[in-house]
Motif scaffolding. Sequence first.
Motif, PDB file in Angstrom:
ATOM      1  N   GLU A  33       0.842  -1.203   0.000  1.00 19.91           N
ATOM      2  CA  GLU A  33       0.000   0.000   0.000  1.00 19.91           C
ATOM      3  C   GLU A  33       0.878   1.254   0.000  1.00 19.91           C
ATOM      4  OE1 GLU A  33      -3.915   0.350   1.144  1.00 19.91           O
ATOM      5  OE2 GLU A  33      -3.662  -1.129  -0.441  1.00 19.91           O
ATOM      6  N   TYR A  82      -6.917  -6.860   1.113  1.00 18.03           N
ATOM      7  CA  TYR A  82      -6.260  -5.791   0.349  1.00 18.03           C
ATOM      8  C   TYR A  82      -6.833  -5.785  -1.065  1.00 18.03           C
ATOM      9  CZ  TYR A  82      -2.952  -5.081   4.130  1.00 18.03           C
ATOM     10  OH  TYR A  82      -2.390  -4.790   5.351  1.00 18.03           O
ATOM     11  N   ALA A  83      -7.898  -5.014  -1.254  1.00 18.04           N
ATOM     12  CA  ALA A  83      -8.598  -5.026  -2.539  1.00 18.04           C
ATOM     13  C   ALA A  83      -7.732  -4.474  -3.668  1.00 18.04           C
ATOM     14  CB  ALA A  83      -9.903  -4.230  -2.439  1.00 18.04           C
ATOM     15  N   GLY A  84      -6.738  -3.667  -3.343  1.00 13.43           N
ATOM     16  CA  GLY A  84      -5.830  -3.187  -4.373  1.00 13.43           C
ATOM     17  C   GLY A  84      -5.055  -4.330  -5.009  1.00 13.43           C
ATOM     18  N   GLY A 204      -8.907   4.640  -2.257  1.00 12.31           N
ATOM     19  CA  GLY A 204      -8.683   3.270  -1.815  1.00 12.31           C
ATOM     20  C   GLY A 204      -7.888   2.515  -2.869  1.00 12.31           C
ATOM     21  N   TRP A 205      -7.880   1.177  -2.732  1.00 11.02           N
ATOM     22  CA  TRP A 205      -7.105   0.346  -3.665  1.00 11.02           C
ATOM     23  C   TRP A 205      -5.681   0.896  -3.787  1.00 11.02           C
ATOM     24  CZ3 TRP A 205     -10.591  -0.775  -8.592  1.00 11.02           C
ATOM     25  CH2 TRP A 205     -11.654  -1.599  -8.216  1.00 11.02           C
ATOM     26  N   ARG A 206      -5.077   1.221  -2.673  1.00 11.91           N
ATOM     27  CA  ARG A 206      -3.810   1.955  -2.674  1.00 11.91           C
ATOM     28  C   ARG A 206      -2.645   1.154  -3.247  1.00 11.91           C
ATOM     29  NH1 ARG A 206      -4.041   7.231  -2.146  1.00 11.91           N
ATOM     30  NH2 ARG A 206      -1.975   7.230  -1.176  1.00 11.91           N
ATOM     31  N   ARG A 352      -9.331   0.429   6.156  1.00  8.82           N
ATOM     32  CA  ARG A 352      -8.867   0.291   4.769  1.00  8.82           C
ATOM     33  C   ARG A 352      -9.910  -0.413   3.909  1.00  8.82           C
ATOM     34  NH1 ARG A 352      -5.249  -2.887   5.864  1.00  8.82           N
ATOM     35  NH2 ARG A 352      -6.295  -4.810   5.261  1.00  8.82           N
ATOM     36  N   ARG A 355     -12.657   1.901   2.841  1.00  7.88           N
ATOM     37  CA  ARG A 355     -12.268   2.788   1.734  1.00  7.88           C
ATOM     38  C   ARG A 355     -12.216   2.032   0.404  1.00  7.88           C
ATOM     39  NH1 ARG A 355      -7.380   3.880   1.971  1.00  7.88           N
ATOM     40  NH2 ARG A 355      -6.711   3.097   4.013  1.00  7.88           N
ATOM     41  N   ASP A 356     -11.675   0.827   0.460  1.00  6.78           N
ATOM     42  CA  ASP A 356     -11.530   0.034  -0.755  1.00  6.78           C
ATOM     43  C   ASP A 356     -12.885  -0.307  -1.379  1.00  6.78           C
ATOM     44  OD1 ASP A 356      -8.775   0.019  -0.620  1.00  6.78           O
ATOM     45  OD2 ASP A 356      -8.621  -2.001   0.237  1.00  6.78           O
TER      46      ASP A 356
END
Length: 378
Positions: A33, A82-84, A204-206, A352, A355-356
Amino acid sequence: MRNVYMTDELEAIYRQTVDFVTRRVTPMGDEWEEAGRVPRAVLREMGELGMLSLRIPAEHGGLGLGMLASATFSEALGASTYAGFDVTVLVHTDMAGPHVVNSGTPTQHAEWLPKMMSGEALLSIGVSEPDAGSDVAGIRTRAAKDGDGWRISGRKMFITNAVYGDVTIVAARTDPDDKYGITMFLVPAGTEGFEVASKLDKHGWRCSDTAELVLDDVWVPESHILGTLHRGFYETMKNFQNERMVLVGMGVGAAQRAIDMTNAYCHQRKAFGGTLFDLGAIRQRMAMNQAKIDAVRASMYHAAWMHDAGQDNVKEMSGVKAWGAEVVNQVMYDCVQFHGGMGYMRESDIERMYRDARVLSIGGGATEVMLEEVAKRS
């Protein structure tokens, strides 16, 4: 079996994927991230395990599975929290990759499919523009015939994987007299005139990289046309249901993790002479959240099954995308709420994840666009 559509093969894919992201992704997610990217080594490791080959036809070395496999895979990825990372993988395998599989020539298959399956080449899909997101027919990027190739000029916006990726599938208008006269082109990174104007700073998706792209008189040979000239709009539409589904799938996986995390937190958080879970208002709301996610999951798998059975699933999958993305956001809201002050802290996973989740009702077709798709077929 986790649901009636599961087979032993799909169950194995789910378990392998959850195991992988739990061991290899979640422990490193904060570092990624901060860096704003997923290390290529992790993607190559997934390639070695066959995780990037689910939808590649068997004759090309893949597993040749259908949409149910993508539903399973995307939900399992959501367990990473961790959607990113999830979207980095899914853009490659299920948003950009199917264009190469479905529209590529034998030569293009030979060049790109092995690299796609191994993780050596990372793909992105360049359709969205500053003035054209869900409205694909509204794109302004143009390509004109020039000798034995084409010159492409325009801008692309919100393109995931394009900062550090290896090839972008670019949609450009090739027939100015037809609003649907669009063609898809393979544009490798480093092509002259093809540049990342900026790496976008997202809410999001950082750990996924997202670019604004500029194509300044970019020349590509005729062999880089992907699919049929002037038919790119229709070829893009064919893959939209898969794109919408995997976004919902990763959201369902993340929401289930959020529910499990929040229930565990409420069981141990002391309050009012007991625990938070002793309060009926909280445990019943979390029970309703579980019921909603179970319903979204079931609807998603059913719509995927329809596709694999050869049925038109546009109405069903559009409805799942519209409703499912909204439900995931509602669930994340409650999970933050029930974590109290800790839910608002950057050190908590749920902050997090909240936000994602927000972009799920925007990307891949906004909720309002999806509802129009349902309404047109009602």
